[in-house]
Design a protein around this motif. Structure first.
Motif, mmCIF file in Angstrom:
data_model
loop_
_atom_site.group_PDB
_atom_site.id
_atom_site.type_symbol
_atom_site.label_atom_id
_atom_site.label_comp_id
_atom_site.label_asym_id
_atom_site.label_seq_id
_atom_site.Cartn_x
_atom_site.Cartn_y
_atom_site.Cartn_z
ATOM 1 N N PHE A 24 0.840 -1.194 0.000
ATOM 2 C CA PHE A 24 0.000 0.000 0.000
ATOM 3 C C PHE A 24 0.880 1.251 0.000
ATOM 4 C CE2 PHE A 24 -1.941 3.524 2.242
ATOM 5 C CZ PHE A 24 -3.060 3.743 1.465
ATOM 6 N N ARG A 25 1.890 1.292 0.873
ATOM 7 C CA ARG A 25 2.801 2.445 0.915
ATOM 8 C C ARG A 25 3.492 2.632 -0.436
ATOM 9 N NH1 ARG A 25 3.763 0.197 5.949
ATOM 10 N NH2 ARG A 25 5.696 -0.776 5.231
ATOM 11 N N ALA A 26 3.865 1.520 -1.069
ATOM 12 C CA ALA A 26 4.527 1.606 -2.375
ATOM 13 C C ALA A 26 3.583 2.171 -3.429
ATOM 14 C CB ALA A 26 5.062 0.232 -2.788
ATOM 15 N N PHE A 27 2.330 1.743 -3.427
ATOM 16 C CA PHE A 27 1.356 2.333 -4.355
ATOM 17 C C PHE A 27 1.191 3.819 -4.057
ATOM 18 C CE2 PHE A 27 -0.290 -1.935 -5.522
ATOM 19 C CZ PHE A 27 -0.408 -1.747 -6.882
ATOM 20 N N ARG A 28 1.067 4.168 -2.784
ATOM 21 C CA ARG A 28 0.900 5.571 -2.377
ATOM 22 C C ARG A 28 2.094 6.417 -2.813
ATOM 23 N NH1 ARG A 28 1.625 6.180 3.620
ATOM 24 N NH2 ARG A 28 3.741 6.200 2.859
ATOM 25 N N ASP A 29 3.302 5.854 -2.670
ATOM 26 C CA ASP A 29 4.523 6.601 -2.956
ATOM 27 C C ASP A 29 5.021 6.444 -4.392
ATOM 28 O OD1 ASP A 29 4.367 7.267 -0.278
ATOM 29 O OD2 ASP A 29 5.923 5.848 0.347
ATOM 30 N N GLY A 30 4.342 5.617 -5.193
ATOM 31 C CA GLY A 30 4.761 5.422 -6.580
ATOM 32 C C GLY A 30 6.006 4.569 -6.741
ATOM 33 N N ASP A 31 6.226 3.619 -5.842
ATOM 34 C CA ASP A 31 7.420 2.768 -5.861
ATOM 35 C C ASP A 31 7.140 1.479 -6.638
ATOM 36 O OD1 ASP A 31 9.708 1.309 -5.382
ATOM 37 O OD2 ASP A 31 9.654 1.551 -3.201
ATOM 38 N N ALA A 32 7.159 1.584 -7.958
ATOM 39 C CA ALA A 32 6.874 0.437 -8.821
ATOM 40 C C ALA A 32 7.900 -0.672 -8.640
ATOM 41 C CB ALA A 32 6.822 0.882 -10.275
ATOM 42 N N ALA A 33 9.146 -0.329 -8.366
ATOM 43 C CA ALA A 33 10.192 -1.348 -8.191
ATOM 44 C C ALA A 33 9.853 -2.281 -7.031
ATOM 45 C CB ALA A 33 11.549 -0.690 -7.977
#
Length: 106
Positions: free
Chosen positions: A16-25
């Motif tokens: 969820f944090r990665a989606f929120r922060d745009g961390d596709a990797a």
């Protein structure tokens, strides 16, 4: 993301944090190879606001699979929405992976 999630719920929260922060990797790294897309473009993603864990089945430190049901709120085009999903996870070689999920009506 630096710490390896120890449970399926921890992985869900990190994704969820990665989606929120745009961390596709991170999203691609934690997606199971059997269902992982070749690329992931987050440019048109909504603005993710909050995460509520609704239910978990398994997914603990010593389990090999788990389910995490969640509701994630987002903003897009001036409106607010909710993504309600029941997600499947597996643990292989000590690492948790997102496999897939079923979208629920909210």
């Amino acid at each position: 993301m630096t710490d390896e999630p120890q449970t399926a719920e921890q992985l869900m929260r990190s994704r969820f944090r990665a989606f929120r922060d745009g961390d596709a990797a991170w999203l691609l790294r934690t997606w199971h190879p059997s269902t992982r897309p070749a690329t992931l473009d987050l440019d048109d993603s909504p603005v993710w606001r909050g995460l509520q864990i609704v239910d978990t089945v398994g997914g603990r430190i010593d389990d090999t699979d788990g389910i995490v049901e969640f509701r994630a709120t987002y903003r897009i085009d001036g409106g607010v929405g909710i993504l309600h999903e029941r997600s499947r996870f597996v643990r292989e070689n000590g690492r948790w992976y997102y496999v897939d999920g079923d979208i629920r009506d909210t």
